[in-house]
Design a protein around this motif. Structure first.
Motif, PDB file in Angstrom:
ATOM      1  N   THR A 109       0.841  -1.175   0.158  1.00  0.00           N
ATOM      2  CA  THR A 109       0.019  -0.008  -0.284  1.00  0.00           C
ATOM      3  C   THR A 109       0.924   1.496  -0.002  1.00  0.00           C
ATOM      4  O   THR A 109       1.679   1.522   0.711  1.00  0.00           O
ATOM      5  CB  THR A 109      -0.917   0.113   1.313  1.00  0.00           C
ATOM      6  OG1 THR A 109      -1.543  -1.211   1.373  1.00  0.00           O
ATOM      7  CG2 THR A 109      -2.096   1.052   0.953  1.00  0.00           C
TER       8      THR A 109
ATOM      9  N   ASP B  91      -1.812   6.421   0.227  1.00  0.00           N
ATOM     10  CA  ASP B  91      -3.092   6.024   0.353  1.00  0.00           C
ATOM     11  C   ASP B  91      -3.005   5.543   2.010  1.00  0.00           C
ATOM     12  O   ASP B  91      -4.449   5.694   2.351  1.00  0.00           O
ATOM     13  CB  ASP B  91      -3.136   4.487  -0.510  1.00  0.00           C
ATOM     14  CG  ASP B  91      -3.478   4.854  -1.971  1.00  0.00           C
ATOM     15  OD1 ASP B  91      -4.059   5.835  -2.018  1.00  0.00           O
ATOM     16  OD2 ASP B  91      -3.194   4.132  -2.707  1.00  0.00           O
TER      17      ASP B  91
ATOM     18  N   SER C 297      -4.244   8.789   3.435  1.00  0.00           N
ATOM     19  CA  SER C 297      -5.580   9.278   3.229  1.00  0.00           C
ATOM     20  C   SER C 297      -6.564   8.522   4.116  1.00  0.00           C
ATOM     21  O   SER C 297      -7.747   8.925   4.501  1.00  0.00           O
ATOM     22  CB  SER C 297      -5.986   9.292   1.756  1.00  0.00           C
ATOM     23  OG  SER C 297      -6.006   8.009   1.373  1.00  0.00           O
TER      24      SER C 297
ATOM     25  N   ARG D   3      -4.428  -2.205  -0.315  1.00  0.00           N
ATOM     26  CA  ARG D   3      -4.742  -2.046  -1.420  1.00  0.00           C
ATOM     27  C   ARG D   3      -5.653  -3.051  -1.884  1.00  0.00           C
ATOM     28  O   ARG D   3      -6.645  -2.769  -2.634  1.00  0.00           O
ATOM     29  CB  ARG D   3      -3.398  -1.987  -2.357  1.00  0.00           C
ATOM     30  CG  ARG D   3      -3.634  -2.198  -3.952  1.00  0.00           C
ATOM     31  CD  ARG D   3      -3.952  -1.065  -4.456  1.00  0.00           C
ATOM     32  NE  ARG D   3      -4.468  -1.173  -6.119  1.00  0.00           N
ATOM     33  CZ  ARG D   3      -4.894  -0.131  -6.517  1.00  0.00           C
ATOM     34  NH1 ARG D   3      -5.192   0.884  -6.057  1.00  0.00           N
ATOM     35  NH2 ARG D   3      -5.373  -0.103  -7.804  1.00  0.00           N
TER      36      ARG D   3
ATOM     37  N   TRP E 179     -13.028   5.522   1.982  1.00  0.00           N
ATOM     38  CA  TRP E 179     -11.769   5.419   1.612  1.00  0.00           C
ATOM     39  C   TRP E 179     -11.421   4.586   0.510  1.00  0.00           C
ATOM     40  O   TRP E 179     -11.825   3.218   0.468  1.00  0.00           O
ATOM     41  CB  TRP E 179     -10.526   4.980   2.904  1.00  0.00           C
ATOM     42  CG  TRP E 179      -9.366   4.889   2.522  1.00  0.00           C
ATOM     43  CD1 TRP E 179      -8.478   5.925   2.221  1.00  0.00           C
ATOM     44  CD2 TRP E 179      -8.704   3.530   2.302  1.00  0.00           C
ATOM     45  NE1 TRP E 179      -7.395   5.341   1.932  1.00  0.00           N
ATOM     46  CE2 TRP E 179      -7.508   3.910   1.889  1.00  0.00           C
ATOM     47  CE3 TRP E 179      -8.896   2.203   2.604  1.00  0.00           C
ATOM     48  CZ2 TRP E 179      -6.479   2.895   1.950  1.00  0.00           C
ATOM     49  CZ3 TRP E 179      -8.021   1.296   2.304  1.00  0.00           C
ATOM     50  CH2 TRP E 179      -6.681   1.578   2.081  1.00  0.00           C
TER      51      TRP E 179
ATOM     52  N   PRO F 171      -8.117   3.233  -2.067  1.00  0.00           N
ATOM     53  CA  PRO F 171      -6.647   3.261  -2.422  1.00  0.00           C
ATOM     54  C   PRO F 171      -6.526   3.553  -3.864  1.00  0.00           C
ATOM     55  O   PRO F 171      -7.467   3.097  -4.703  1.00  0.00           O
ATOM     56  CB  PRO F 171      -5.909   2.050  -1.698  1.00  0.00           C
ATOM     57  CG  PRO F 171      -7.024   1.139  -1.898  1.00  0.00           C
ATOM     58  CD  PRO F 171      -8.156   1.929  -1.619  1.00  0.00           C
ATOM     59  N   THR F 172      -5.686   4.201  -4.249  1.00  0.00           N
ATOM     60  CA  THR F 172      -5.735   4.726  -5.771  1.00  0.00           C
ATOM     61  C   THR F 172      -4.280   4.551  -6.414  1.00  0.00           C
ATOM     62  O   THR F 172      -4.172   4.558  -7.713  1.00  0.00           O
ATOM     63  CB  THR F 172      -5.819   6.471  -5.907  1.00  0.00           C
ATOM     64  OG1 THR F 172      -4.643   7.163  -5.088  1.00  0.00           O
ATOM     65  CG2 THR F 172      -7.020   6.815  -5.311  1.00  0.00           C
TER      66      THR F 172
END
Length: 311
Positions: A210, A214, A217, A235, A277, A279-280
């Protein structure tokens, strides 16, 4: 959290420094205090923002540090400042005890005295599959005991808390050398030097990596909207360690298995996802953007550690 005094333990470390910057960016009226022993943190991770203040000391002496500096009660305490490696925890038992048990007890007591909300960074080792579970290393066991202590403290007394769990964090400022280095950090450094990538046997261990952005955030979302335990920040994409090494390219060598290593960790990210939330950043995309040298190691480029591990 706007307008509050915020505390980040480990605020000069890899994850903590990113969190400090995010809090300052997102909360323009906030003042952020970091307390760090600088065992793994660095002054190079400090921000120049005048709303950040950096105190040096262990979490076990947090109450004294706070009083000596005449600080008001914080609204939220982000507790990231603990010992955080599995294999070396067998050799650093006293240090792990002082940092992760005694230190965290003092942070929890500090939050109670000041009426602060506690955001705790738990460890995904708690969710390992037997026999690779919370009893597999001093680090994993003590982190699990801290979760029990926080939850029980909330039952016995008044404590506002949320517990998050990190899954193999990587990204800018990660430690790349030494016993506290991250897996991705080690691979980055070895790739930069053009030496073999050392993969711990058997190489089939599954990990969910991860990105630090992320994680930060996720911490902010959980701090704002979460309550209680069980916020896993990952992730949601597992990779074999050998496959991650191959993403970097170049030759790979195997090194002996390490104490306390786990095959995989259970992962249910639904609770954090329910807060909004997501993850990107994908690991493969991160690696593809790195500036890699020629993957073939030249003569004399490996360190003594590399040669000893791979011969």
């Amino acid at each position: 959290m706007s307008g509050e005094l915020l505390l980040v333990t480990g605020g000069a470390g890899f994850i903590g420094s990113h969190l400090v910057e995010a809090l300052l960016r997102d909360r323009p009226e906030a003042l952020v205090v970091s307390v760090d022993s600088y065992a793994t943190g660095s002054t190079e991770n400090h921000t120049d923002d005048p709303r950040a203040r950096y105190l040096t000391g262990e979490t076990g002496e947090l109450g004294r540090l706070w009083a000596e500096n005449g600080l008001l009660s914080p609204g939220t305490v982000f507790h990231l400042g603990e010992y955080s490696r599995v294999d070396s925890s067998f050799d650093d038992l006293d240090l792990v005890w002082r940092s992760n048990l005694h230190g965290t007890k003092e942070v929890v007591d500090f939050c109670r005295r000041h009426g602060a909300r506690l955001v705790y960074a738990g460890s995904s080792t708690r969710f390992g599959q037997p026999p690779h579970d919370e009893h597999s290393s001093p680090y994993a066991w003590m982190k699990a005991k801290n979760v029990e202590y926080i939850r029980n403290t909330a039952r016995w007394y008044e404590l506002d808390y949320v517990i998050t769990y990190f899954y193999n964090v990587y990204g800018p400022r990660q430690i790349r050398q030494g016993p506290y280095a991250t897996v991705i950090g080690v691979f980055e450094e070895q790739r930069r030097r053009g030496v073999d990538l050392t993969v711990v046997e058997p190489g089939s261990q599954l990990r969910d990596f991860t990105h630090v952005d992320d994680i930060v955030s996720g911490l902010l979302v959980c701090a704002a909207r979460g309550a209680g335990d069980g916020y896993l920040l990952g992730r949601g994409e597992e990779h074999r360690i050998i496959d991650v090494a191959r993403m970097f390219g170049g030759p790979v060598c195997m090194i002996p298995a390490r104490r306390g290593d786990r095959v995989r960790s259970a992962s249910d990210f639904s609770k954090a996802r329910a807060l909004g939330w997501t993850p990107t950043i994908r690991l493969r995309d991160y690696i593809s953007r790195l500036d890699h040298p020629d993957p073939r190691p030249g003569p004399g480029t490996a360190t003594e550690l590399d040669r000893g591990a791979c011969e």
